[in-house]
Design an enzyme around this catalytic site. Structure first.
Site, PDB file in Angstrom:
ATOM      1  N   LYS A 110       0.823  -1.216   0.000  1.00  0.00           N
ATOM      2  CA  LYS A 110       0.000   0.000   0.000  1.00  0.00           C
ATOM      3  C   LYS A 110       0.857   1.265   0.000  1.00  0.00           C
ATOM      4  CE  LYS A 110      -4.232  -1.938   1.322  1.00  0.00           C
ATOM      5  NZ  LYS A 110      -5.242  -2.047   0.333  1.00  0.00           N
ATOM      6  N   LYS A 193      -4.224 -10.292  -6.738  1.00  0.00           N
ATOM      7  CA  LYS A 193      -5.371 -10.583  -5.882  1.00  0.00           C
ATOM      8  C   LYS A 193      -6.580  -9.754  -6.312  1.00  0.00           C
ATOM      9  CE  LYS A 193      -6.232  -8.723  -1.802  1.00  0.00           C
ATOM     10  NZ  LYS A 193      -6.587  -8.366  -0.424  1.00  0.00           N
ATOM     11  N   LYS A 196     -10.725  -4.857  -3.587  1.00  0.00           N
ATOM     12  CA  LYS A 196     -11.765  -3.848  -3.734  1.00  0.00           C
ATOM     13  C   LYS A 196     -11.175  -2.490  -4.071  1.00  0.00           C
ATOM     14  CE  LYS A 196     -12.979  -4.198   1.118  1.00  0.00           C
ATOM     15  NZ  LYS A 196     -11.924  -3.625   1.937  1.00  0.00           N
TER      16      LYS A 196
HETATM   17  P1  ATP Z   1      -8.278  -3.524  -0.004  1.00  0.00           P
HETATM   18  O1  ATP Z   1      -8.168  -3.773  -1.447  1.00  0.00           O
HETATM   19  O2  ATP Z   1      -8.938  -2.239   0.367  1.00  0.00           O
HETATM   20  O3  ATP Z   1      -7.025  -3.777   0.767  1.00  0.00           O
HETATM   21  P2  ATP Z   1      -9.506  -6.081   0.300  1.00  0.00           P
HETATM   22  O4  ATP Z   1     -10.365  -6.316  -0.873  1.00  0.00           O
HETATM   23  O5  ATP Z   1      -8.225  -6.813   0.391  1.00  0.00           O
HETATM   24  O6  ATP Z   1      -9.310  -4.558   0.533  1.00  0.00           O
HETATM   25  P3  ATP Z   1     -10.178  -6.411   3.065  1.00  0.00           P
HETATM   26  O7  ATP Z   1     -11.115  -5.510   3.782  1.00  0.00           O
HETATM   27  O8  ATP Z   1      -8.735  -6.231   3.310  1.00  0.00           O
HETATM   28  O9  ATP Z   1     -10.423  -6.379   1.519  1.00  0.00           O
HETATM   29  O10 ATP Z   1     -10.570  -7.886   3.318  1.00  0.00           O
HETATM   30  C1  ATP Z   1     -11.740  -8.358   3.921  1.00  0.00           C
HETATM   31  C2  ATP Z   1     -11.634  -9.842   4.007  1.00  0.00           C
HETATM   32  O11 ATP Z   1     -11.716 -10.409   2.703  1.00  0.00           O
HETATM   33  C3  ATP Z   1     -10.308 -10.351   4.593  1.00  0.00           C
HETATM   34  O12 ATP Z   1     -10.543 -11.477   5.412  1.00  0.00           O
HETATM   35  C4  ATP Z   1      -9.530 -10.726   3.388  1.00  0.00           C
HETATM   36  O13 ATP Z   1      -8.552 -11.694   3.668  1.00  0.00           O
HETATM   37  C5  ATP Z   1     -10.607 -11.244   2.461  1.00  0.00           C
HETATM   38  N1  ATP Z   1     -10.224 -11.094   1.070  1.00  0.00           N
HETATM   39  C6  ATP Z   1      -9.972  -9.939   0.442  1.00  0.00           C
HETATM   40  N2  ATP Z   1      -9.664 -10.139  -0.846  1.00  0.00           N
HETATM   41  C7  ATP Z   1      -9.714 -11.487  -1.046  1.00  0.00           C
HETATM   42  C8  ATP Z   1      -9.487 -12.335  -2.176  1.00  0.00           C
HETATM   43  N3  ATP Z   1      -9.145 -11.836  -3.351  1.00  0.00           N
HETATM   44  N4  ATP Z   1      -9.638 -13.668  -2.002  1.00  0.00           N
HETATM   45  C9  ATP Z   1     -10.007 -14.176  -0.818  1.00  0.00           C
HETATM   46  N5  ATP Z   1     -10.222 -13.432   0.293  1.00  0.00           N
HETATM   47  C10 ATP Z   1     -10.079 -12.102   0.190  1.00  0.00           C
END
Ligand code: ATP
Ligand code: LTN
Length: 324
Positions: A110, A193, A196
């Site tokens: 980040k 990955k 969001k």
């Molecule tokens: P950001 O992109 O803002 O970092 P993020 O999409 O990674 O956000 P988080 O709020 O960090 O989302 O994650 C919420 C939950 O979803 C966490 O338990 C995280 O491990 C899970 N998660 C996020 N992205 C994935 C993915 N691509 N596959 C599986 N689990 C995920």
């Protein structure tokens, strides 16, 4: 057994969040005392519009309920409204070290494209607050996607360090990762990955069904034609097989067998059908909770309940370090 997890309201939730986190949460509420929260303080670690943060917190609460979390069995709340989280974090920050925080993958990812002189302290200290979230409820189990296990490991290191010094004060937590779908990849770039904060190639949980179908049909695959699970050489196909397996609660091997002999086009169509079959009713439940004023009440009740439990642990820590 105590279970705790949260999602930060930073962006539009994706299918990755659904498979890696949301979908699994309700399984825990029948097994133990479950705490699921909206990590709104964590959302402030990157720039965010206040109106969007407020709105997105409400959206996540509605997603929790739509996923099947039952406020009678599970405490649902906003992190910021239970001030014990902040109070514990201020104490615990003294037991995590700058060296270990700077080695966190999420921090490195980040912060790498940011002006190095303007990286917020909160982003750096993200795992401190996350450790406070976990330890505040004497949590045994922390269900997360793979990307968050490093932070849970750090919380475990903190417990060892703290308890070595003060005695058995903090409970040792453990991360729990789903068997299938712990890391869903981006549809437009299966080496990344699904996230969001990346608007391209992701399936958002509130996309309309036509868009979802279109995104899956145009998912990046490879020039081959065999539907097999081969992460190295066919990451796009492997990712779609994983999505299918996770949604159907089967193994990737079983998914592979289901699609043996399929052509890519028909395969993608079947994946789109499966995702839509799952997400369409989920969206309908979402809108019901989103439009129900009761949802705000559920959060307020959750916050009152969480605070009672959190206060006990906070006071135990305050006592141990000499603040009481
Ligand atoms: P950001 O992109 O803002 O970092 P993020 O999409 O990674 O956000 P988080 O709020 O960090 O989302 O994650 C919420 C939950 O979803 C966490 O338990 C995280 O491990 C899970 N998660 C996020 N992205 C994935 C993915 N691509 N596959 C599986 N689990 C995920
Ligand atoms: N960092 C997590 C959100 C989160 C969390 C937690 C998850 C904040 N505190 C405590 C589990 C336990 C994320 O990005 N999903």
């Amino acid at each position: 057994m105590r279970v705790l997890s949260g999602i930060k309201p930073t962006g539009k939730l994706t299918l990755g969040n659904y498979i890696g986190a949301l979908k699994n949460f309700p399984n825990f509420q029948n097994e133990g005392e479950t705490f699921i929260f909206i990590a709104d303080l964590h959302a402030l670690t990157m720039p965010i519009d206040p109106e969007f943060l407020r709105e997105n917190s409400k959206i996540i609460a509605s997603f929790y309920l739509a996923a099947g979390l039952d406020p009678k069995k599970c405490t649902i709340f906003r992190q910021s409204r239970v001030s014990e989280h902040s109070e514990l974090a201020i104490i615990l920050q003294n037991y995590l070290y700058m060296g270990e925080l700077s080695r966190m993958t999420q921090f490195k990812e980040k912060s790498q494209n940011m002006n190095q002189n303007a990286i917020g302290l909160g982003l750096f200290a993200y795992p401190v607050l996350m450790a406070a979230d976990i330890l505040l409820y004497d949590s045994d189990v922390v269900p997360v996607g793979e990307d968050q296990t490093q932070h849970v490991e750090l919380a475990r290191d903190l417990v060892k360090r703290f308890n070595n010094h003060y005695g058995e004060i903090l409970k040792m937590p453990e991360a729990k990762i789903g068997k299938v779908g712990k890391r869903i990849m981006s549809l437009s770039d299966p080496s990344k990955k699904m996230s969001k904060s990346d608007p391209k190639g992701d399936i958002f949980l509130l996309d309309d069904m036509k868009t979802i179908r279109k995104k899956i049909m145009s998912a990046v695959t490879d020039s081959g034609s065999e539907v097999i699970y081969d992460i190295e050489n066919k990451p796009g196909i492997a990712n779609l097989l994983t999505i299918y397996a996770a949604i159907k609660n089967i193994t990737v091997e079983e998914a592979e067998t289901t699609f043996a002999g399929y052509r890519y086009g028909d395969f993608k169509k079947a994946i789109a059908d499966a995702v839509i079959e799952e997400i369409e009713p989920f969206q309908n439940r979402f809108y019901t909770f989103y439009n129900d004023p009761q949802t705000e009440k559920i959060l307020e009740e959750g916050e009152a309940k969480a605070s009672v439990i959190a206060r006990v642990v906070l006071q135990r820590v305050q006592q141990a370090v000499g603040l009481r």
